[in-house]
Design a protein around this motif. Structure first.
Motif, PDB file in Angstrom:
ATOM      1  N   SER A  15       0.799  -1.143  -0.038  1.00  0.00           N
ATOM      2  CA  SER A  15      -0.213   0.136   0.079  1.00  0.00           C
ATOM      3  C   SER A  15       0.786   1.182   0.016  1.00  0.00           C
ATOM      4  N   TYR A  30      -4.808   6.315  -0.157  1.00  0.00           N
ATOM      5  CA  TYR A  30      -3.669   5.088  -0.140  1.00  0.00           C
ATOM      6  C   TYR A  30      -4.462   4.104  -1.009  1.00  0.00           C
ATOM      7  N   THR A  31      -3.621   3.287  -1.644  1.00  0.00           N
ATOM      8  CA  THR A  31      -4.081   2.224  -2.517  1.00  0.00           C
ATOM      9  C   THR A  31      -3.038   1.231  -2.437  1.00  0.00           C
TER      10      THR A  31
END
Length: 103
Positions: A15, A30-31
């Motif tokens: 992440s 976030y990803t």
């Protein structure tokens, strides 16, 4: 993110968090890894960040919410490290994020 008690961090696709700050107010997104997309907002007081977060899990599309408090540290290389204590699914958790050096 380099470690988390919530899930195993994929070292090839962890992440990734983006933090922004203005006048002590923190926000970002976030990803990656187990998260499709996440958002957070909060405040910074000296070397402590407090945020509320929400994200959608890749596995089943469920939405997760919570609060966290991060302590800001410096690595030996001078990069920022955030050590975050938070609660998820009713249990205390810990994650560590380290700043990605500028290219």
């Amino acid at each position: 993110m380099i470690s988390s008690t919530t899930s195993t961090v994929d070292p090839d696709a962890p992440s990734v968090f983006r933090y922004f700050e203005r006048d002590g107010i923190i926000w970002g997104d976030y990803t990656g890894d187990t998260v499709t997309i996440g958002r957070f907002v909060g405040t910074r007081n000296d070397d402590v960040i407090w945020v509320s977060f929400v994200h959608v899990l890749v596995a089943d599309g469920s939405v997760v919410t919570g609060d966290g408090e991060s302590t800001i540290e410096r690595t030996e290389e001078g990069l920022l490290r955030l050590v975050e204590d938070y609660e998820m699914h009713g249990a205390p958790q810990l994650s560590v994020c380290v700043e990605v050096p500028a290219a």
